[in-house]
Write a protein that holds these residues in place. Structure first.
Motif, PDB file in Angstrom:
ATOM      1  N   ASP A  39      -8.019   7.766   8.921  1.00  0.00           N
ATOM      2  CA  ASP A  39      -8.041   6.654   9.013  1.00  0.00           C
ATOM      3  C   ASP A  39      -7.082   5.828   7.960  1.00  0.00           C
ATOM      4  OD1 ASP A  39      -9.668   6.073   7.005  1.00  0.00           O
ATOM      5  OD2 ASP A  39     -11.536   6.139   8.434  1.00  0.00           O
ATOM      6  N   LEU A  40      -7.714   5.166   7.028  1.00  0.00           N
ATOM      7  CA  LEU A  40      -6.930   4.282   5.956  1.00  0.00           C
ATOM      8  C   LEU A  40      -6.555   5.352   4.731  1.00  0.00           C
ATOM      9  CD1 LEU A  40      -9.122   1.246   6.369  1.00  0.00           C
ATOM     10  CD2 LEU A  40      -6.980   1.600   7.398  1.00  0.00           C
ATOM     11  N   ASN A  72      -4.529  -5.202   7.400  1.00  0.00           N
ATOM     12  CA  ASN A  72      -5.146  -6.362   7.850  1.00  0.00           C
ATOM     13  C   ASN A  72      -5.496  -7.347   6.263  1.00  0.00           C
ATOM     14  OD1 ASN A  72      -4.603  -6.001  10.702  1.00  0.00           O
ATOM     15  ND2 ASN A  72      -6.697  -4.856  10.642  1.00  0.00           N
ATOM     16  N   ARG A  73      -5.356  -6.602   5.191  1.00  0.00           N
ATOM     17  CA  ARG A  73      -5.751  -7.049   3.968  1.00  0.00           C
ATOM     18  C   ARG A  73      -7.200  -7.520   3.985  1.00  0.00           C
ATOM     19  NH1 ARG A  73      -1.575  -9.133   0.677  1.00  0.00           N
ATOM     20  NH2 ARG A  73       0.463  -8.627   1.504  1.00  0.00           N
ATOM     21  N   GLU A  74      -8.070  -6.745   4.491  1.00  0.00           N
ATOM     22  CA  GLU A  74      -9.446  -6.994   4.636  1.00  0.00           C
ATOM     23  C   GLU A  74     -10.094  -6.247   3.346  1.00  0.00           C
ATOM     24  OE1 GLU A  74     -10.391  -4.831   8.259  1.00  0.00           O
ATOM     25  OE2 GLU A  74      -9.852  -6.540   9.447  1.00  0.00           O
ATOM     26  N   LEU A  75      -9.754  -5.418   2.580  1.00  0.00           N
ATOM     27  CA  LEU A  75     -10.273  -4.911   1.314  1.00  0.00           C
ATOM     28  C   LEU A  75     -10.194  -5.793   0.339  1.00  0.00           C
ATOM     29  CD1 LEU A  75      -9.091  -1.120   2.060  1.00  0.00           C
ATOM     30  CD2 LEU A  75     -11.236  -2.344   2.662  1.00  0.00           C
ATOM     31  N   GLU A 104      -7.973   0.030 -11.888  1.00  0.00           N
ATOM     32  CA  GLU A 104      -6.485  -0.987 -11.675  1.00  0.00           C
ATOM     33  C   GLU A 104      -6.720  -0.720 -10.252  1.00  0.00           C
ATOM     34  OE1 GLU A 104      -3.052   0.538 -13.545  1.00  0.00           O
ATOM     35  OE2 GLU A 104      -4.025   1.255 -15.135  1.00  0.00           O
ATOM     36  N   VAL A 105      -6.116  -1.758  -9.535  1.00  0.00           N
ATOM     37  CA  VAL A 105      -5.615  -1.848  -8.048  1.00  0.00           C
ATOM     38  C   VAL A 105      -4.492  -2.619  -8.091  1.00  0.00           C
ATOM     39  CG1 VAL A 105      -6.740  -2.558  -5.927  1.00  0.00           C
ATOM     40  CG2 VAL A 105      -8.263  -1.904  -7.547  1.00  0.00           C
ATOM     41  N   HIS A 106      -3.560  -2.019  -7.324  1.00  0.00           N
ATOM     42  CA  HIS A 106      -2.366  -2.549  -7.213  1.00  0.00           C
ATOM     43  C   HIS A 106      -1.834  -2.642  -5.545  1.00  0.00           C
ATOM     44  CE1 HIS A 106      -1.410  -2.735 -11.483  1.00  0.00           C
ATOM     45  NE2 HIS A 106      -1.675  -1.343 -11.419  1.00  0.00           N
ATOM     46  N   ARG A 107      -1.185  -3.590  -5.090  1.00  0.00           N
ATOM     47  CA  ARG A 107      -0.915  -3.667  -3.535  1.00  0.00           C
ATOM     48  C   ARG A 107       0.262  -3.808  -3.443  1.00  0.00           C
ATOM     49  NH1 ARG A 107      -3.387  -5.191   1.141  1.00  0.00           N
ATOM     50  NH2 ARG A 107      -5.303  -5.829   0.215  1.00  0.00           N
ATOM     51  N   ASP A 108       0.947  -2.831  -2.525  1.00  0.00           N
ATOM     52  CA  ASP A 108       2.438  -3.025  -2.334  1.00  0.00           C
ATOM     53  C   ASP A 108       2.585  -3.786  -1.303  1.00  0.00           C
ATOM     54  OD1 ASP A 108       4.963  -2.694  -0.970  1.00  0.00           O
ATOM     55  OD2 ASP A 108       5.217  -0.593  -1.978  1.00  0.00           O
ATOM     56  N   GLU A 109       3.350  -5.234  -1.378  1.00  0.00           N
ATOM     57  CA  GLU A 109       3.520  -6.246  -0.516  1.00  0.00           C
ATOM     58  C   GLU A 109       4.015  -5.904   0.594  1.00  0.00           C
ATOM     59  OE1 GLU A 109       1.558  -8.933  -0.688  1.00  0.00           O
ATOM     60  OE2 GLU A 109       0.767  -8.437  -2.955  1.00  0.00           O
ATOM     61  N   ASN A 110       5.032  -5.111   0.671  1.00  0.00           N
ATOM     62  CA  ASN A 110       5.737  -4.613   1.727  1.00  0.00           C
ATOM     63  C   ASN A 110       5.161  -3.555   2.754  1.00  0.00           C
ATOM     64  OD1 ASN A 110       8.108  -6.059   0.811  1.00  0.00           O
ATOM     65  ND2 ASN A 110       8.589  -4.439  -0.584  1.00  0.00           N
ATOM     66  N   THR A 111       4.296  -2.565   2.002  1.00  0.00           N
ATOM     67  CA  THR A 111       3.573  -1.642   3.278  1.00  0.00           C
ATOM     68  C   THR A 111       2.197  -1.879   3.026  1.00  0.00           C
ATOM     69  OG1 THR A 111       3.100  -0.231   1.124  1.00  0.00           O
ATOM     70  CG2 THR A 111       5.389   0.078   2.223  1.00  0.00           C
ATOM     71  N   ASN A 112       1.541  -2.943   2.342  1.00  0.00           N
ATOM     72  CA  ASN A 112       0.232  -3.199   2.285  1.00  0.00           C
ATOM     73  C   ASN A 112      -0.493  -1.888   1.866  1.00  0.00           C
ATOM     74  OD1 ASN A 112      -0.042  -5.856   2.867  1.00  0.00           O
ATOM     75  ND2 ASN A 112       0.482  -5.116   5.137  1.00  0.00           N
ATOM     76  N   LEU A 114      -2.670   0.238  -0.898  1.00  0.00           N
ATOM     77  CA  LEU A 114      -3.416  -0.109  -2.211  1.00  0.00           C
ATOM     78  C   LEU A 114      -3.139   1.076  -3.107  1.00  0.00           C
ATOM     79  CD1 LEU A 114      -6.598  -1.820  -0.965  1.00  0.00           C
ATOM     80  CD2 LEU A 114      -4.756  -2.856  -2.027  1.00  0.00           C
ATOM     81  N   SER A 115      -2.883   0.911  -4.265  1.00  0.00           N
ATOM     82  CA  SER A 115      -3.061   2.118  -5.154  1.00  0.00           C
ATOM     83  C   SER A 115      -3.943   1.726  -6.174  1.00  0.00           C
ATOM     84  CB  SER A 115      -1.496   2.302  -5.751  1.00  0.00           C
ATOM     85  OG  SER A 115      -0.623   2.588  -4.976  1.00  0.00           O
TER      86      SER A 115
END
Length: 153
Positions: A39-40, A72-75, A104-112, A114-115
């Motif tokens: 899944d994710l 869906n930016r739910e996390l 650390e948590v980073h979000r790629d705004e183009n692909t959504n 999370l790293s």
């Protein structure tokens, strides 16, 4: 007779080619979500990192890197969360590592994507010294309990 074709076929069907990963997200002792390779969960790596200036054991820690898709930016994963990693072949999973504390948590705004970077408890322990322990004399058990208290374990 073993041929290159037999070796290649066996390599492609080897259980090593079918290792699965799973990452569980916790808040305290509550399991919030499980991420699977189906899944994710897009990738996870665990590596040993060390600091040669530290005492052995306090200088070698496990670092976890996880990549999760959150379209869906739910996390909402924060440094208050911990992660537990499991690997499996077939239906069996094993947990070869202790819990990892999210660093650390980073979000790629183009692909959504999370790293997430997380470390085991020894990473936090490397910030402390034995002089913080306030016991004039102690047994090994008392020493471990005091260390656990300082680290919040």
């Amino acid at each position: 007779m073993i041929t290159a074709e037999t070796c290649f076929r066996d390599l492609n069907n080897s259980p090593v080619r079918h290792i699965r990963g799973r990452v569980e997200l916790y808040e305290g002792s509550t399991l919030l979500k499980t991420f699977r390779h189906t899944d994710l969960l897009k990738s996870l790596t665990v590596e040993r990192v060390g600091d040669s200036s530290k005492f052995f054991g306090f200088g070698v820690v496990h670092k976890l890197n996880v990549h999760i898709i959150d379209k869906n930016r739910e996390l909402n994963i924060t440094t208050a969360n911990t992660l537990d990693v499991a690997f499996g072949v077939g239906s069996d999973f094993i947990y070869p590592f202790p819990f990892f504390k999210v660093s650390e948590v980073h979000r790629d705004e183009n692909t959504n994507k999370l790293s997430i970077t997380a470390y085991d408890a020894l990473y936090k322990a490397s910030e402390h010294t034995v002089s913080e322990i306030n016991l004039p004399s102690y047994t090994i058990k008392q020493f471990f309990i005091e260390c656990a208290n300082i680290l919040g374990l």
